[in-house]
Design a protein around this motif. Structure first.
Motif, PDB file in Angstrom:
ATOM      1  N   GLY A 129     -15.229  10.050   0.163  1.00 51.54           N
ATOM      2  CA  GLY A 129     -15.043   8.640  -0.173  1.00 51.54           C
ATOM      3  C   GLY A 129     -13.582   8.255  -0.276  1.00 51.54           C
ATOM      4  O   GLY A 129     -13.160   7.208   0.226  1.00 51.54           O
ATOM      5  N   LEU A 130     -12.793   9.090  -0.908  1.00 52.41           N
ATOM      6  CA  LEU A 130     -11.363   8.825  -1.045  1.00 52.41           C
ATOM      7  C   LEU A 130     -10.660   8.910   0.301  1.00 52.41           C
ATOM      8  O   LEU A 130      -9.745   8.131   0.582  1.00 52.41           O
ATOM      9  N   ALA A 131     -11.095   9.835   1.143  1.00 49.41           N
ATOM     10  CA  ALA A 131     -10.527   9.926   2.494  1.00 49.41           C
ATOM     11  C   ALA A 131     -10.876   8.678   3.296  1.00 49.41           C
ATOM     12  O   ALA A 131     -10.056   8.184   4.086  1.00 49.41           O
ATOM     13  N   LEU A 132     -12.073   8.149   3.098  1.00 54.48           N
ATOM     14  CA  LEU A 132     -12.458   6.905   3.768  1.00 54.48           C
ATOM     15  C   LEU A 132     -11.596   5.751   3.287  1.00 54.48           C
ATOM     16  O   LEU A 132     -11.207   4.890   4.090  1.00 54.48           O
ATOM     17  N   GLU A 133     -11.263   5.733   2.008  1.00 50.36           N
ATOM     18  CA  GLU A 133     -10.375   4.678   1.504  1.00 50.36           C
ATOM     19  C   GLU A 133      -9.021   4.735   2.214  1.00 50.36           C
ATOM     20  O   GLU A 133      -8.479   3.696   2.620  1.00 50.36           O
ATOM     21  N   ILE A 134      -8.463   5.926   2.374  1.00 49.97           N
ATOM     22  CA  ILE A 134      -7.191   6.076   3.088  1.00 49.97           C
ATOM     23  C   ILE A 134      -7.348   5.655   4.547  1.00 49.97           C
ATOM     24  O   ILE A 134      -6.470   5.001   5.121  1.00 49.97           O
ATOM     25  N   ALA A 135      -8.463   6.000   5.156  1.00 48.93           N
ATOM     26  CA  ALA A 135      -8.710   5.609   6.552  1.00 48.93           C
ATOM     27  C   ALA A 135      -8.817   4.092   6.679  1.00 48.93           C
ATOM     28  O   ALA A 135      -8.327   3.507   7.656  1.00 48.93           O
ATOM     29  N   LEU A 136      -9.437   3.449   5.707  1.00 45.10           N
ATOM     30  CA  LEU A 136      -9.525   1.976   5.713  1.00 45.10           C
ATOM     31  C   LEU A 136      -8.138   1.354   5.560  1.00 45.10           C
ATOM     32  O   LEU A 136      -7.836   0.334   6.180  1.00 45.10           O
ATOM     33  N   TRP A 137      -7.288   1.961   4.751  1.00 44.08           N
ATOM     34  CA  TRP A 137      -5.909   1.482   4.630  1.00 44.08           C
ATOM     35  C   TRP A 137      -5.192   1.616   5.965  1.00 44.08           C
ATOM     36  O   TRP A 137      -4.514   0.683   6.417  1.00 44.08           O
ATOM     37  N   CYS A 138      -5.348   2.773   6.602  1.00 47.81           N
ATOM     38  CA  CYS A 138      -4.739   2.993   7.921  1.00 47.81           C
ATOM     39  C   CYS A 138      -5.244   1.959   8.917  1.00 47.81           C
ATOM     40  O   CYS A 138      -4.456   1.376   9.674  1.00 47.81           O
ATOM     41  N   ARG A 139      -6.537   1.734   8.906  1.00 51.95           N
ATOM     42  CA  ARG A 139      -7.142   0.754   9.836  1.00 51.95           C
ATOM     43  C   ARG A 139      -6.585  -0.650   9.575  1.00 51.95           C
ATOM     44  O   ARG A 139      -6.318  -1.410  10.524  1.00 51.95           O
ATOM     45  N   GLY A 157       0.792  -1.218   0.000  1.00 54.16           N
ATOM     46  CA  GLY A 157       0.000   0.000   0.000  1.00 54.16           C
ATOM     47  C   GLY A 157       0.828   1.274   0.000  1.00 54.16           C
ATOM     48  O   GLY A 157       0.418   2.288  -0.583  1.00 54.16           O
ATOM     49  N   SER A 158       1.988   1.264   0.641  1.00 50.57           N
ATOM     50  CA  SER A 158       2.819   2.466   0.702  1.00 50.57           C
ATOM     51  C   SER A 158       3.315   2.881  -0.679  1.00 50.57           C
ATOM     52  O   SER A 158       3.649   4.050  -0.904  1.00 50.57           O
ATOM     53  N   ASN A 159       3.354   1.925  -1.597  1.00 48.61           N
ATOM     54  CA  ASN A 159       3.731   2.215  -2.981  1.00 48.61           C
ATOM     55  C   ASN A 159       2.509   2.471  -3.850  1.00 48.61           C
ATOM     56  O   ASN A 159       2.533   3.320  -4.754  1.00 48.61           O
ATOM     57  N   ARG A 160       1.419   1.770  -3.581  1.00 54.97           N
ATOM     58  CA  ARG A 160       0.234   1.853  -4.444  1.00 54.97           C
ATOM     59  C   ARG A 160      -0.645   3.057  -4.162  1.00 54.97           C
ATOM     60  O   ARG A 160      -1.182   3.676  -5.089  1.00 54.97           O
ATOM     61  N   GLN A 161      -0.825   3.412  -2.889  1.00 58.20           N
ATOM     62  CA  GLN A 161      -1.710   4.527  -2.571  1.00 58.20           C
ATOM     63  C   GLN A 161      -1.274   5.842  -3.239  1.00 58.20           C
ATOM     64  O   GLN A 161      -2.110   6.566  -3.779  1.00 58.20           O
ATOM     65  N   PRO A 162       0.027   6.165  -3.238  1.00 57.72           N
ATOM     66  CA  PRO A 162       0.455   7.404  -3.896  1.00 57.72           C
ATOM     67  C   PRO A 162       0.243   7.395  -5.411  1.00 57.72           C
ATOM     68  O   PRO A 162       0.237   8.465  -6.030  1.00 57.72           O
ATOM     69  N   LYS A 163       0.077   6.231  -5.989  1.00 57.46           N
ATOM     70  CA  LYS A 163      -0.138   6.135  -7.439  1.00 57.46           C
ATOM     71  C   LYS A 163      -1.619   6.064  -7.797  1.00 57.46           C
ATOM     72  O   LYS A 163      -2.053   6.647  -8.799  1.00 57.46           O
ATOM     73  N   PHE A 164      -2.391   5.329  -7.005  1.00 63.35           N
ATOM     74  CA  PHE A 164      -3.756   4.979  -7.392  1.00 63.35           C
ATOM     75  C   PHE A 164      -4.840   5.846  -6.748  1.00 63.35           C
ATOM     76  O   PHE A 164      -5.905   6.023  -7.331  1.00 63.35           O
ATOM     77  N   ILE A 165      -4.592   6.362  -5.549  1.00 59.86           N
ATOM     78  CA  ILE A 165      -5.627   7.078  -4.804  1.00 59.86           C
ATOM     79  C   ILE A 165      -5.288   8.546  -4.559  1.00 59.86           C
ATOM     80  O   ILE A 165      -6.101   9.448  -4.817  1.00 59.86           O
ATOM     81  N   ILE A 166      -4.104   8.803  -4.083  1.00 55.83           N
ATOM     82  CA  ILE A 166      -3.732  10.159  -3.679  1.00 55.83           C
ATOM     83  C   ILE A 166      -3.817  11.177  -4.824  1.00 55.83           C
ATOM     84  O   ILE A 166      -4.279  12.309  -4.607  1.00 55.83           O
ATOM     85  N   PRO A 167      -3.437  10.830  -6.063  1.00 53.78           N
ATOM     86  CA  PRO A 167      -3.597  11.813  -7.153  1.00 53.78           C
ATOM     87  C   PRO A 167      -5.042  12.252  -7.369  1.00 53.78           C
ATOM     88  O   PRO A 167      -5.298  13.427  -7.671  1.00 53.78           O
ATOM     89  N   SER A 168      -5.995  11.338  -7.194  1.00 52.21           N
ATOM     90  CA  SER A 168      -7.405  11.720  -7.324  1.00 52.21           C
ATOM     91  C   SER A 168      -7.806  12.689  -6.218  1.00 52.21           C
ATOM     92  O   SER A 168      -8.566  13.646  -6.444  1.00 52.21           O
ATOM     93  N   ILE A 169      -7.301  12.455  -5.012  1.00 45.89           N
ATOM     94  CA  ILE A 169      -7.591  13.357  -3.899  1.00 45.89           C
ATOM     95  C   ILE A 169      -7.046  14.751  -4.201  1.00 45.89           C
ATOM     96  O   ILE A 169      -7.745  15.765  -4.035  1.00 45.89           O
ATOM     97  N   LYS A 170      -5.824  14.815  -4.660  1.00 44.63           N
ATOM     98  CA  LYS A 170      -5.205  16.110  -4.961  1.00 44.63           C
ATOM     99  C   LYS A 170      -5.972  16.848  -6.044  1.00 44.63           C
ATOM    100  O   LYS A 170      -6.203  18.061  -5.940  1.00 44.63           O
ATOM    101  N   ASP A 171      -6.374  16.141  -7.087  1.00 44.95           N
ATOM    102  CA  ASP A 171      -7.115  16.771  -8.185  1.00 44.95           C
ATOM    103  C   ASP A 171      -8.448  17.335  -7.699  1.00 44.95           C
ATOM    104  O   ASP A 171      -8.851  18.434  -8.082  1.00 44.95           O
ATOM    105  N   ARG A 172      -9.141  16.576  -6.863  1.00 45.71           N
ATOM    106  CA  ARG A 172     -10.432  17.044  -6.365  1.00 45.71           C
ATOM    107  C   ARG A 172     -10.260  18.260  -5.455  1.00 45.71           C
ATOM    108  O   ARG A 172     -11.020  19.225  -5.544  1.00 45.71           O
ATOM    109  N   LEU A 173      -9.275  18.227  -4.585  1.00 42.34           N
ATOM    110  CA  LEU A 173      -9.048  19.361  -3.691  1.00 42.34           C
ATOM    111  C   LEU A 173      -8.659  20.610  -4.488  1.00 42.34           C
ATOM    112  O   LEU A 173      -9.095  21.722  -4.166  1.00 42.34           O
ATOM    113  N   THR A 174      -7.873  20.433  -5.530  1.00 42.48           N
ATOM    114  CA  THR A 174      -7.477  21.551  -6.390  1.00 42.48           C
ATOM    115  C   THR A 174      -8.697  22.211  -7.023  1.00 42.48           C
ATOM    116  O   THR A 174      -8.732  23.429  -7.228  1.00 42.48           O
TER     117      THR A 174
END
Length: 208
Positions: free
Chosen positions: A119-129, A95-112
């Motif tokens: 939903g994307l924040a929940l995905e990160i929270a589920l990864w943390c959990r 996950g430490s390699n995949r999340q920055p490629k698959f999920i985090i860019p979508s989060i950045k684009d939406r925030l921009t």
């Protein structure tokens, strides 16, 4: 064949690979073994649908000749195919390699673009959990990642202080300092610890 490789690659990474990440961690935390089992679970498949259709697909750049929602329907068919036999634990790996490629860019684009990221924040929270190393029922979960020790230590600390997990700059960069994302992530993680995976997914699916 196409000369527009980047557009197809981005579509695949954001929708397919991001979709794998979305189902992997809740499925693991609920003790499911196969990807098709996750797709047969109404809460997990519902989470995938809502996140993809409301947050991911709308910000994927157009791909010539491709209907992105139809592409997503094909992905659903693939994920649901029991003959493939893909495992949840495989999707949870690295996950430490995949999340920055698959999920985090979508989060950045939406925030921009001033768009919500619940939903994307929940995905990160589920990864943390998941990185905590335990299912909702207290069963041990192997954190299969080259950086497993650090991730688990951060996830344990994040149970009381969620923002700690976002301090890993090599994974989150400046995103961890974004107050909107920070609030959405913290709320989701607190919900997971207070109410469990099933109730948290239900809460998300009921949200507007």
């Amino acid at each position: 064949f196409t000369e527009n490789i980047e557009a197809y690659e981005l579509m695949k990474i954001r929708i397919l690979n991001g979709g794998h990440a979305a189902i992997a961690y809740p499925a693991c935390l609920l003790g499911l073994q196969y990807v098709h089992d996750a797709m047969n679970h109404d809460l997990i498949s519902g989470f995938l649908d809502k996140m993809e259709l409301e947050e991911v697909i709308p910000i994927v750049p157009p791909v010539p000749g491709v209907d992105l929602e139809k592409y997503y329907l094909k992905i659903q068919e693939r994920f649901s195919n029991h003959q493939i036999g893909d495992t949840i634990l495989r999707l949870c790996q690295d996950g430490s390699n995949r999340q920055p490629k698959f999920i985090i860019p979508s989060i950045k684009d939406r925030l921009t673009n001033g768009l919500p990221v619940d939903g994307l924040a929940l995905e990160i929270a589920l990864w943390c959990r998941y990185c905590y190393g335990e299912t909702d029922e207290g069963k041990s979960v192997p954190v299969d990642d080259r950086d497993a020790k650090r991730l688990q230590a951060k996830a344990i600390e994040a149970r009381k202080h969620p923002k700690v997990f976002l301090e890993m700059k090599d994974i989150f960069g400046e995103l961890g300092d974004n107050q909107i994302f920070n609030k959405a992530f913290s709320s989701a993680l607190n919900d997971l610890w207070k109410n469990g995976v099933k109730q948290t997914l239900q809460n998300y699916l009921r949200s507007a």
